[in-house]
Write a protein that holds these residues in place. Structure first.
Motif, short mmCIF file in Angstrom:
data_model
loop_
_atom_site.label_atom_id
_atom_site.label_comp_id
_atom_site.label_asym_id
_atom_site.label_seq_id
_atom_site.Cartn_x
_atom_site.Cartn_y
_atom_site.Cartn_z
N GLU A 106 0.84 -1.21 0.00
CA GLU A 106 0.00 0.00 0.00
C GLU A 106 0.87 1.25 0.00
O GLU A 106 1.84 1.34 0.78
N PRO A 107 0.56 2.25 -0.86
CA PRO A 107 1.39 3.46 -0.93
C PRO A 107 1.05 4.43 0.22
O PRO A 107 0.50 5.50 0.02
N ILE A 108 1.41 4.02 1.43
CA ILE A 108 1.06 4.79 2.63
C ILE A 108 1.62 6.20 2.58
O ILE A 108 0.95 7.17 2.90
N LEU A 109 2.87 6.32 2.16
CA LEU A 109 3.52 7.64 2.19
C LEU A 109 2.80 8.62 1.27
O LEU A 109 2.54 9.76 1.66
N GLU A 110 2.47 8.18 0.07
CA GLU A 110 1.76 9.09 -0.85
C GLU A 110 0.40 9.49 -0.27
O GLU A 110 0.00 10.65 -0.35
#
Length: 428
Positions: A106-110
């Motif tokens: 999952e692209p948590i940072l974005e």
């Protein structure tokens, strides 16, 4: 020991600070908005962080806003306002789990960057202003906070000391704003001020953690760019008043314990060559439990419930705080002033200097072990126009001599003695 490598990039409407580090299991993103301290708009500035943290146009209800953070594995957001010399800085901090520690991709940072963007640049609006319910609620909360300062007599005495000592200087302005401004602040007027702040404030964005630098740069470009903002440094130079005569102020309130606070001018600020001597001076004088103030005013003479000192790095002030019985005012004041004379006379040992240097260094290391603490140290440096690795900072502290501490003491001038008392103690 070395501060993690800091890359500073001038961007479209902001300055980006990238700090790659494998030390932290989380990513920290911090946005700092800086403007000159001014009476006009200071209450709006105090109110804004609270309003911005309640809802966005994408997450307009309290529930959906909170859910957005919970869905990002409990990502946390906090903010505060502070004075750095004659400037006002609003800091927004987001701490997010590092996605490389998660099992899925999952692209948590974005998602965190996008949510942060929405908080800062797309807050919930109703017609031409903020949500009236949110504004009203946060105005009440801020009013309570301002009122509570009056109840916390130590904070109140410090506020009153600044009112008197820095009268006519921007630094005297109250960082939490003023109760009398509240009635004139509307959702529309606050939104107008917000738009001005977003466009004109100097914006610094710090990202620290285990990261791919290029990815982070791409994300900040996407979510923090401010087209139309020049991001020119709007630094307001600190006023440094020459003290001719010190003043003594006695104010009366219903207090159980008298508050004796003293304000000195150090004529030394963060970035000056003798700043390290000031750190050591403060440690010996009143910064640690082994200090002269603590040992003489509190331990030896049992005159104070507490006695300590701290300095303001960007304004060049040294402040002494003590809580005393009103009847002991004259004696406590005399002993505090004696400790300053002892510092000027070099009445301390080489051993005390060495012990204090280690305490100051340990304190600095402790601060820099924490991601937000490290960002504060670097932001201090940037405001002062110096760029120094941690090992150099530590070497500068280690290099301080007893003679330099005495020279620092000789520079320091008493500006104001402030005593908050209920009845007896001190003369009118």
């Amino acid at each position: 020991m070395k501060i993690t490598k800091e890359t500073i990039l001038e961007k479209d409407g902001y300055r980006l600070h990238i700090l790659p580090s494998k030390k932290y299991k989380t990513m920290n993103i911090v946005a700092k908005f800086k403007a000159p301290l001014k009476r006009d708009g200071i209450t709006e500035r105090a109110l804004l962080p609270h309003v911005l943290q309640k809802a966005t146009n994408q997450h307009p209800s309290v529930r959906s806003f909170q859910a957005a953070f919970e869905n990002l594995y409990g990502t946390a957001l906090s903010s505060d306002g502070s004075k750095k010399g004659e400037n006002h800085v609003i800091s927004f901090r987001m701490e997010v789990v590092n996605e490389s520690y998660l099992n899925d991709n999952e692209p948590i940072l974005e998602e965190a960057f996008q949510l942060f963007h929405n908080v800062l640049f797309d807050p919930k609006t109703v017609e031409n202003g903020f949500d009236p319910e949110i504004v009203e609620r946060e105005k009440q909360t801020l009013e309570q906070k301002i009122t509570s300062i009056k109840d916390d007599k130590m904070s109140y005495a410090n506020l009153r000391l600044m009112d008197h000592m820095c009268k006519g200087e921007p630094y005297a302005l109250h960082v939490h704003g003023y109760q009398e401004d509240m009635s004139s602040i509307t959702p529309e007027s606050l939104y107008t001020y917000y738009q001005q702040m977003i466009k004109q404030d100097m914006l610094d964005v710090y990202v620290i953690g285990d990261m791919d630098e290029k990815d982070v740069e791409t994300l900040t470009d996407r979510y923090f760019h401010r087209s139309g903002s020049t991001n020119e440094d709007n630094d307001q130079v600190s006023v440094s008043k020459e003290v001719q005569d010190s003043s003594e102020i006695i104010e009366r309130e219903e207090v159980n314990q008298g508050k004796l606070h003293l304000g000195y001018r150090t004529y030394t600020k963060f970035g000056d060559d003798d700043y390290y001597a000031l750190q050591v001076f403060n440690g010996i004088f009143g910064g640690f439990p082994s200090s002269k103030l603590f040992m003489n005013v509190r331990e030896k003479h049992s005159l104070a419930y507490y006695a300590a000192s701290r300095f303001e790095s960007h304004k060049g002030l040294l402040l002494v705080f003590s809580g005393v019985d009103p009847k002991d005012y004259d004696q406590a004041k005399s002993i505090i002033l004696d400790q300053m004379e002892a510092m000027k006379n070099g009445d301390f040992t080489e051993e005390q200097v060495e012990e204090t240097k280690e305490q100051v260094i340990n304190q600095l290391k402790e601060t820099m072990d924490n991601a937000n603490g490290l960002i504060e140290v670097l932001y201090h440096q940037m405001l002062s126009g110096i760029d120094m690795p941690a090992d150099q900072l530590i070497e500068n502290i280690r290099g301080v001599t007893k003679e330099q501490v005495v020279q620092m003491a000789e520079k320091i001038k008493l500006d104001t003695i402030y005593f908050l008392t209920s009845h007896e103690g001190g003369e009118e």
